[in-house]
Design an enzyme around this catalytic site. Structure first.
Site, PDB file in Angstrom:
ATOM      1  N   TYR A  54      48.200  21.888  34.526  1.00 55.56           N
ATOM      2  CA  TYR A  54      46.818  21.435  34.355  1.00 55.56           C
ATOM      3  C   TYR A  54      46.128  22.208  33.230  1.00 55.56           C
ATOM      4  CZ  TYR A  54      46.144  25.640  37.256  1.00 55.56           C
ATOM      5  OH  TYR A  54      46.172  26.902  37.762  1.00 55.56           O
ATOM      6  N   SER A  81      45.194  33.670  35.916  1.00 54.17           N
ATOM      7  CA  SER A  81      46.499  33.042  35.790  1.00 54.17           C
ATOM      8  C   SER A  81      46.635  31.943  36.828  1.00 54.17           C
ATOM      9  CB  SER A  81      47.597  34.084  35.974  1.00 54.17           C
ATOM     10  OG  SER A  81      47.843  34.305  37.346  1.00 54.17           O
ATOM     11  N   LYS A  82      47.403  30.959  36.457  1.00 48.03           N
ATOM     12  CA  LYS A  82      47.567  29.804  37.335  1.00 48.03           C
ATOM     13  C   LYS A  82      48.173  30.205  38.671  1.00 48.03           C
ATOM     14  CE  LYS A  82      47.873  26.584  33.504  1.00 48.03           C
ATOM     15  NZ  LYS A  82      48.572  25.467  32.882  1.00 48.03           N
ATOM     16  N   ARG A  83      49.040  31.188  38.624  1.00 48.11           N
ATOM     17  CA  ARG A  83      49.707  31.606  39.852  1.00 48.11           C
ATOM     18  C   ARG A  83      48.783  32.338  40.816  1.00 48.11           C
ATOM     19  NH1 ARG A  83      55.650  33.633  40.488  1.00 48.11           N
ATOM     20  NH2 ARG A  83      54.710  33.592  42.533  1.00 48.11           N
TER      21      ARG A  83
END
Length: 470
Positions: free
Chosen positions: A14, A245-247
């Site tokens: 995304y 961060s995406k994580r």
RNA sequence: GUCCCCAUCGUCUAGUGGCCUAGGACGCUGGCCUUUCAAGCCGGUGACACGGGUUCGAAUCCCGUUGGGGACACCA
């Protein structure tokens, strides 16, 4: 010369909130300076790039209202705008560099390199230029193209538009990989060639890229090209002060906020204000951004994501935007809650008007709206105990009789009933309004009692009061 | 570890040598308003990381220390 800037996301998921802000700053710069905003898709990561991600990124940009002059869906004279469609350029430049002795083929395998890196002790490992002097160039063995860093002593430097002058010595750089044997370029290579070929005049990106600017600059020099200007923007950090961060951080997903009922106007304003300021101005709508934005006021320090300020801003936009716009935005959320009323339902605008100052997000606005859209109401136990006492019910009964007689079901007339009931029973207006409020909304908090009753309509209001009186 | 960057209230920031006994906003908090809840209004809380310089004068310039972040892939 007309400024040309670009936003060059990698479609591996995304749209990242930091990416969205990078896009915003570039877009603002382009729009402010009569420039061109280019969208380029850096889809050279074969493993992770997906068409779905490309769509997600385009959707994200559209959601916050950033349009691009060249790129996917709109085309342009410097296309194609997907790196995987520009492979021929990379090959041509790669061949040229090899011919000029500025790049060479490296046959070290990934496994060999990993082993050497491990022996070295992990990060900080620099390729020892094993293949640099190699004379044979077999074509049947896998290879990668490496840049031949000048072996002389030297310093690369540039003047960043926000950070100022930054330098690095040649010795800190190594013979980085330009391209894989299959013709897929790596970031530093594709980026430089495309920025040059697309006539980009200024590269605006996140600060995590300042170190990659140096190898890129070496490349520009080797190619004899004039490098663009650079502007590195501060990072957006999570509550733990680490780069979003995406994580680790759910708020890193732009559309996460859309789902949470944040208005795009508010989100745009919020990300603008992380890293950029204009005096004491907090609410900076798009027109003002366009008028005021400049790199001189982009800060150097990373900013922490502050969800409370975001919701506060959202509320500011609830008050600022026309109720029609908010109603439009509210619609899907109403739908989601199972209250799909018609867009032309006159209650919709009234609902927004009455509730917008009492909600922080569209989700909350939809939840509050539900009370007025369903049949009947469940009365909160605490509210009942506190307000619908025997005395409260007596007053409510008096008000009930008067309400039944009301022919013009409008806020002023209904407020009049409260006043009349107050006079008749001899208790304060609050003692009249509260029992009515609890009876019809099930709670002690709601808009003004006149608006509340109007929203509900005469029939539903009286039905709820009757139920409460039982 | 190496290299790069950064350093004002808890957070986002204003501040580009005297206008700073450091301003605004979010948050928290006291009050006003009031038929409830919000909103609004008024007030409070709270910062120039530290140490040296330079200067008549430093949050602003220089150096060092400390702290933080980022980068060190055949990812971008």
């Amino acid at each position: 010369m007309q400024p040309r800037v670009r936003f060059a996301p990698s479609p591996t998921g995304y749209l990242h909130i930091g990416g969205a802000r990078t896009a915003l700053f570039n877009w603002l710069y382009a729009r402010r300076n009569n420039g061109v905003f280019v969208l380029r898709i850096e889809d050279t990561d074969q493993e992770r790039s997906t068409p779905a991600s490309v769509q997600a990124i385009l959707e994200g940009l559209k959601w916050i209202g950033l349009d691009w002059d060249e790129g996917p869906e709109v085309g342009g004279n410097f296309g194609p705008y997907f790196q995987t469609e520009r492979l021929a350029s990379y090959k041509r430049i790669g061949d040229q560099l090899v011919a000029e002795g500025k790049a060479y083929r490296c046959y070290c395998t990934r496994e060999e390199l990993d082993a050497r890196r491990k022996a070295f002790g992990g990060e900080g490992f620099k390729y020892e230029r094993t293949c640099r002097e190699r004379k044979d160039q077999p074509t049947d063995k896998p290879w990668v193209l490496r840049f031949a860093m000048p072996l002389t002593e030297g310093v690369v430097s540039f003047t960043d538009e926000v950070l100022g002058k930054i330098s690095k010595t040649y010795g800190d750089l190594d013979d980085f990989v330009l391209m894989r044997g299959d013709g897929i370029p790596l970031y530093n290579f594709g980026c430089v060639i495309d920025d040059h070929d697309m006539a980009i005049t200024l590269v605006g990106r996140g600060q995590e890229h300042v170190n990659s600017t140096f190898p890129q600059l070496m490349l520009y020099a080797a190619l004899g090209w004039q490098p663009p200007q650079f502007a590195h923007f501060p990072l957006i950090l999570g509550a733990d002060k680490e780069k979003l961060s995406k994580r680790k951080h759910k708020e890193a997903d732009l559309m996460f906020h859309a789902k949470n009922g944040i208005l795009p106007e508010a989100l745009l304003n919020f990300i603008l204000r992380i890293g950029w300021g204009h005096g004491n101005d907090e609410v900076v709508p798009r027109e003002k951004m366009l008028e005021w934005f400049d790199f001189a006021h982009v800060g150097k320090t990373s900013g922490v994501w502050n969800p409370q300020k975001l919701t506060w801003l959202n509320q500011q936009y609830f008050k600022l935007l026309p109720i029609e716009v908010i109603a439009e935005r509210l619609f899907p959320f109403l739908d989601q809650q199972g209250y799909s009323i018609s867009k032309s339902d006159p209650r919709l605008l009234k609902l927004v008007k009455a509730l917008r100052e009492r909600a922080e997000t569209l989700v909350e606005l939809a939840q509050k709206s539900a009370t007025y859209l369903r049949k009947g109401v469940e009365i909160d136990a605490a509210a009942r105990a506190k307000v619908l006492t025997d005395d409260g019910k007596k007053v409510l009964a008096v008000a009930d009789e008067m309400l039944k007689a009301v022919t013009e079901w409008t806020p002023p007339a209904l407020e009049g009933v409260v006043k009349a009931a107050s006079e008749k029973t001899g208790v304060g207006m609050g003692k009249v309004a509260q029992p009515i409020r609890v009876a019809v909304t099930g709670n002690t908090a709601s808009p003004g009692i006149g608006d509340t009753l109007e929203l509900l309509g005469k029939e539903e209001s009286l039905a709820r009061i009757a139920a409460a009186l039982k």
